[in-house]
Design an enzyme around this catalytic site. Structure first.
Site: not given
Length: 376
Positions: A92, A271
């Site tokens: 990320d 996720d």
């Protein structure tokens, strides 16, 4: 990266596909355990490899940038070697952490100035340096730098933020062309759709992201407090626009029910910290509902954690034993619960994949949603 669509469910938009990178095959739908700071909390890499067996895990640019710091990761040869993980990793870009640090950051066109949550030191993230940082970390899939808007969010703020995210995307892509791979494998870049819960903004952003021509695409700014129905509505709108021949990643989602409903809408990748965080607090996910293992009702229940046996720990430990570990504050309790929850999430997406291939995903999904929507 290569992406091959293998099966599509006839009753829904659920897909089974194969995504291949230099670190191996990812069979979708897939759940990515969150390894924020080069560690999936409470789990050895050996247990990840041998017991939970995810095809890919997630790391976080913000946390890795602050600790252990980028020079350490470069000296180690990248995150894979640093943490001893030879399968896929996605990072990320830090956009969500910027969102969550609202009291300690300032967002401008240049980028985001923020204070470290560790020592209060000041830092600047820009689309350009976040791309460089992710090159150094060395994940197989790297994310564009974006702003994750809060919920609820005023329309004009969401609109301004979306346009800035698009401008930042252009800067990310331009800079990536100037920054070569650091290690002996390639990286794949995903841009991120934003627009809060406003349909017209989501459509506009999805079209912009689709036109960017990246090898995969992500959907951000959901699972930030909005009702599940709004999340599903936005996922459906975006999936109708994002190209079918590329993977779709819904960031930060979610509960087992959220995952199944979004698979039905055409999402491939997920996720969430929920399975690990909830496990440490004694909340277990099973195929028949959620369990608070600390409740006295489990004190003399010697049955497996999940009677369907979705994880290997179901064969080894009873509810009574796991409750005892939590009551006694033994670390092993949190570890067993974490392995169970992660194993259950992996079982869920693998079973979903099998059902898509077999052709009975819709009926199985509806039955599972009813079963899991219970407190045991």
């Amino acid at each position: 990266m290569k992406f091959k669509l293998q099966h599509t469910d006839k009753a829904t938009k659920a897909r089974a596909a194969k995504l291949t990178t230099d670190h191996g095959v990812i069979n979708t739908p897939i759940f990515m355990p969150v390894g924020t700071a080069a560690s999936v909390k409470g789990v050895h890499q050996r247990e990840l490899r041998e017991d939970i067996k995810p095809d890919i895990i997630l790391g976080n640019t913000y946390h890795l940038f602050l600790r252990p710091k980028i020079d350490i990761l470069e000296q180690a040869g990248g995150l894979h070697k640093f943490m001893g993980w030879d399968k896929n990793i996605l990072t990320d870009s830090g956009g969500y952490q910027v969102y969550s640090l609202s009291a300690n950051r300032k967002i401008k066109e240049e980028g985001v100035k923020f204070k470290s949550h560790i020592d209060g030191s000041l830092h600047l993230f820009t689309p350009e340096n976040v791309m460089e940082i992710q090159r150094s970390i060395g994940a197989d899939i790297i994310m564009a730098f974006d702003e994750c808007t809060p919920y609820p969010c005023e329309y004009q703020y969401a609109k301004r933020s979306m346009f800035m995210t698009h401008r930042w995307l252009d800067r990310c892509m331009a800079h990536l062309k100037k920054v070569p791979f650091k290690y002996d494998y390639e990286q794949t870049f995903f841009p991120i759709v934003q627009g809060s819960t406003f349909k017209d903004l989501r459509i506009q952003s999805a079209e912009y992201i689709a036109n960017a021509g990246a090898e995969g695409n992500a959907i951000g700014g959901l699972s930030v407090g909005e009702p599940a129905e709004e999340m599903y509505a936005m996922s459906e709108v975006v999936c109708n626009i994002l190209p079918e021949d590329k993977p779709r990643y819904l960031m930060g989602v979610g509960t087992p029910i959220n995952i199944l409903e979004n698979i039905a809408l055409g999402i491939d990748m997920f996720d969430c910290v929920m399975p690990t965080r909830n496990a440490r607090n004694g909340m277990l996910f099973t195929s028949h509902g959620t369990i608070n293992i600390k409740n006295k009702k489990w004190e003399n229940d010697f049955s497996p954690i999940d009677k369907e046996g979705t994880t290997f720990v179901d064969q080894e430990y009873s509810k009574a034993y796991l409750r005892h570990l939590f009551v006694a504050n033994e670390f092993l309790g949190k570890q067993i619960a974490t392995i169970h929850n992660l194993g259950f999430y992996m079982w869920l997406v693998r079973e979903a994949r099998e059902r898509i291939v077999q052709g009975d995903f819709a009926s199985w999904k509806n039955s599972m949603v009813q079963q899991m929507d219970k407190r045991l």
